[in-house]
Design a protein around this motif. Structure first.
Motif, short mmCIF file in Angstrom:
data_model
loop_
_atom_site.label_atom_id
_atom_site.label_comp_id
_atom_site.label_asym_id
_atom_site.label_seq_id
_atom_site.Cartn_x
_atom_site.Cartn_y
_atom_site.Cartn_z
N GLU A 29 0.84 -1.21 0.00
CA GLU A 29 0.00 0.00 0.00
C GLU A 29 0.88 1.26 0.00
N PRO A 30 1.74 1.43 -1.00
CA PRO A 30 2.68 2.55 -0.97
C PRO A 30 2.05 3.92 -1.12
N THR A 31 0.76 3.98 -1.51
CA THR A 31 0.11 5.28 -1.69
C THR A 31 -1.04 5.50 -0.72
N THR A 32 -1.11 4.70 0.34
CA THR A 32 -2.18 4.85 1.32
C THR A 32 -2.15 6.25 1.95
N ALA A 33 -3.33 6.86 2.09
CA ALA A 33 -3.51 8.15 2.77
C ALA A 33 -2.84 9.32 2.05
N LEU A 34 -2.45 9.12 0.79
CA LEU A 34 -1.86 10.20 0.00
C LEU A 34 -2.90 10.71 -0.99
N ASP A 35 -2.86 12.02 -1.30
CA ASP A 35 -3.80 12.53 -2.29
C ASP A 35 -3.39 12.03 -3.67
N VAL A 36 -4.31 12.16 -4.64
CA VAL A 36 -4.11 11.51 -5.94
C VAL A 36 -2.87 12.04 -6.67
N THR A 37 -2.56 13.32 -6.48
CA THR A 37 -1.39 13.88 -7.14
C THR A 37 -0.11 13.25 -6.60
N VAL A 38 -0.02 13.14 -5.27
CA VAL A 38 1.16 12.54 -4.65
C VAL A 38 1.21 11.04 -4.96
N GLN A 39 0.04 10.39 -5.04
CA GLN A 39 0.01 8.98 -5.42
C GLN A 39 0.69 8.77 -6.77
N ALA A 40 0.32 9.62 -7.73
CA ALA A 40 0.91 9.50 -9.07
C ALA A 40 2.41 9.73 -9.03
N GLN A 41 2.85 10.67 -8.20
CA GLN A 41 4.28 10.96 -8.09
C GLN A 41 5.03 9.78 -7.48
N VAL A 42 4.45 9.18 -6.44
CA VAL A 42 5.09 8.04 -5.77
C VAL A 42 5.20 6.86 -6.73
N MET A 43 4.13 6.59 -7.49
CA MET A 43 4.18 5.48 -8.43
C MET A 43 5.19 5.75 -9.55
N GLU A 44 5.30 6.99 -9.95
CA GLU A 44 6.29 7.34 -10.97
C GLU A 44 7.70 7.08 -10.44
N VAL A 45 7.92 7.43 -9.17
CA VAL A 45 9.21 7.17 -8.54
C VAL A 45 9.50 5.67 -8.51
N LEU A 46 8.51 4.87 -8.14
CA LEU A 46 8.71 3.42 -8.07
C LEU A 46 9.08 2.85 -9.43
N HIS A 47 8.43 3.32 -10.48
CA HIS A 47 8.74 2.82 -11.82
C HIS A 47 10.12 3.27 -12.26
N GLU A 48 10.51 4.49 -11.90
CA GLU A 48 11.85 4.97 -12.24
C GLU A 48 12.91 4.14 -11.51
#
Length: 335
Positions: A181-200
Motif C-alpha cells: 500500500e505505498p500510496t495509502t492516505a496520500l492525495d491523488v497527485t502525490v500517489q501519481a508521483q510516488v508510483m512514478e518514482v517506483l517505476h523509475e
C-alpha cells in the motif's frame, strides 16, 4: 523461458489466538519473474499484507506458517534467522504501509538509510553511505536532499516520508521490492508521483516488484500481472487485460463494478453486498458465496479449485467456465 525469481507454493499463514486459529492466508501459489510488477488486490483483511510479511519472515510469535517459498534459490521459510537477516533488506526489501511508524522518530532519515546500507556491507564507510543516502533521496524526488537528509521523519510531509521509505528500501539494490500500500492516505497527485518514482527506481535497478493495493485504478497503469485475493485465498490471477476485460471470477467482477465511472455521473454505484466472512472458523464451500449473484448449490458445499480459464489465467470458481461474458469493465475506466 526466464526462471521465476520468487516461487510460492501452498503457503498457509495462521494466527493462534485464544478463540482459535485465524487462517489469514490459505493455499497461496504464485510466481514473480525478474523485472515484472505483480499486483495483489483485494478488500482489507483478504490476506495481502499477511502474505508479504510471511515472505519477509516478519511475523509475531503466534504465527503458524507452512508451505514453500523459494527466492533465487533460497528456501526462505527454512533459513536460519541470521541468513534471513542477510537477505531481508538486501535482496528482498519492503516498503511498509505507514512510513511514520516504520521509521525511527529519534534518528534522522539519513542515519536510518546509512544504517540500512552499512548493516549489509560494513566495508562502506559512514561518509560513503551518507553520500549515497543523499543520492537516493535525490533519486526518489525529495527536494533539497543535502539538507533534508539530516532531518527527522516528523519534519517530512506524508509524501516525502513515503519517498524516504522507498529510498531506504532500494538502498541495497534489491532483486525484489515489496510495496505494501505505498500510496495509502496520500492525495491523488502525490500517489501519481510516488508510483512514478517506483517505476523509475525499477527501471534503474531492474528489480521485480510485488505491489499490494486495494486501488484497481492504480493497478491498471502499473502492473504486468494481477492476482485478486478474498478471504485468505487467491481468487483470480492473470494479465491486466485478462483481469479487467476477460475476468472469469464473480469477486473480481464485483470489484470492477464497484469502481465509480466518471463518464456515468448519473449511474448508481454497484457496491458488493454483505461483509467478508470471519477467518476464525473453517470456511465451508466458496467464501464469496453469500455475496455472489452467480452462486449455485455446489458453491455451498465445495471449496472451488483454481481452474485454468486461459493462457496463464486462473480463477477459483466452480462456475468459472460457465460465467457469461463480462459486462465490459476496462483498465481505462479503472484508471
Amino acid at each position: 523461458m526466464t526462471q521465476p525469481l520468487l516461487t510460492v507454493e501452498n503457503l498457509n499463514v495462521g494466527f493462534a489466538t485464544r478463540s482459535g486459529i485465524v487462517q489469514a492466508a490459505t493455499d497461496i501459489n504464485f510466481e514473480i519473474f525478474p523485472g515484472e510488477v505483480l499486483a495483489v488486490v483485494g478488500e482489507s483483511g483478504s490476506g495481502k499484507s499477511v502474505t508479504a510479511l510471511a515472505l519477509m519472515r516478519l511475523h509475531p510469535e503466534n504465527t503458524i506458517i507452512t508451505g514453500n517459498v523459494n527466492f533465487d534459490g533460497h528456501d526462505l521459510l527454512n533459513m536460519s534467522d541470521r541468513d534471513m537477516r542477510a537477505i531481508r533488506g538486501s535482496d528482498v526489501a519492503m516498503i511498509f504501509q505507514d512510513p511514520m511508524t516504520a521509521m525511527n522518530p529519534v534518528f534522522s532519515v539519513g542515519n536510518q538509510i546509512v544504517e540500512t546500507i552499512r548493516v549489509h556491507d560494513s566495508s562502506v564507510s559512514k561518509q560513503e553511505a551518507w553520500t549515497k543516502a543523499v543520492d537516493l533521496l535525490k533519486l526518489v524526488g525529495v527536494p533539497e536532499p543535502k539538507q533534508r537528509v539530516s532531518q527527522y521523519p516528523h519534519e517530512y510531509s506524508g509524501g516525502m516520508r513515503q519517498r524516504a521509505m522507498i529510498a531506504m528500501a532500494i538502498a541495497n539494490d534489491p532483486k525484489l521490492l515489496i510495496a505494501d500500500e505505498p500510496t495509502t492516505a496520500l492525495d491523488v497527485t502525490v500517489q501519481a508521483q510516488v508510483m512514478e518514482v517506483l517505476h523509475e527506481v525499477q527501471a534503474e535497478t531492474g528489480s521485480a516488484m510485488m505491489l499490494i493495493t486495494h486501488d484497481l485504478g492504480l493497478v491498471a497503469g502499473s502492473a504486468d500481472r494481477v492476482q485478486v485475493m478474498y478471504a485468505s485465498r487467491l481468487m483470480e490471477t492473470g494479465s491486466i487485460d485478462q483481469i479487467f476485460y476477460e475476468s472469469q471470477n464473480p469477486y473480481t467482477r464485483a470489484l470492477l463494478e464497484s469502481i465509480p465511472d466518471i463518464d456515468g455521473l448519473n449511474e448508481e454505484l454497484s457496491p458488493i453486498p454483505g461483509n467478508p466472512p470471519s477467518l476464525l472458523n473453517p470456511l465451508v464451500g466458496c467464501a464469496f458465496r453469500p455475496r455472489c449473484k452467480f452462486a449455485q448449490d455446489v458453491c455451498a458445499t465445495e471449496v472451488p479449485p483454481r481452474i485454468s480459464v486461459g493462457v496463464n489465467h486462473t480463477s477459483r470458481c466452480a462456475l468459472a467456465l460457465e460465467l457469461p461474458a463480462p459486462a465490459g469493465a476496462s483498465a481505462g475506466d479503472a484508471s
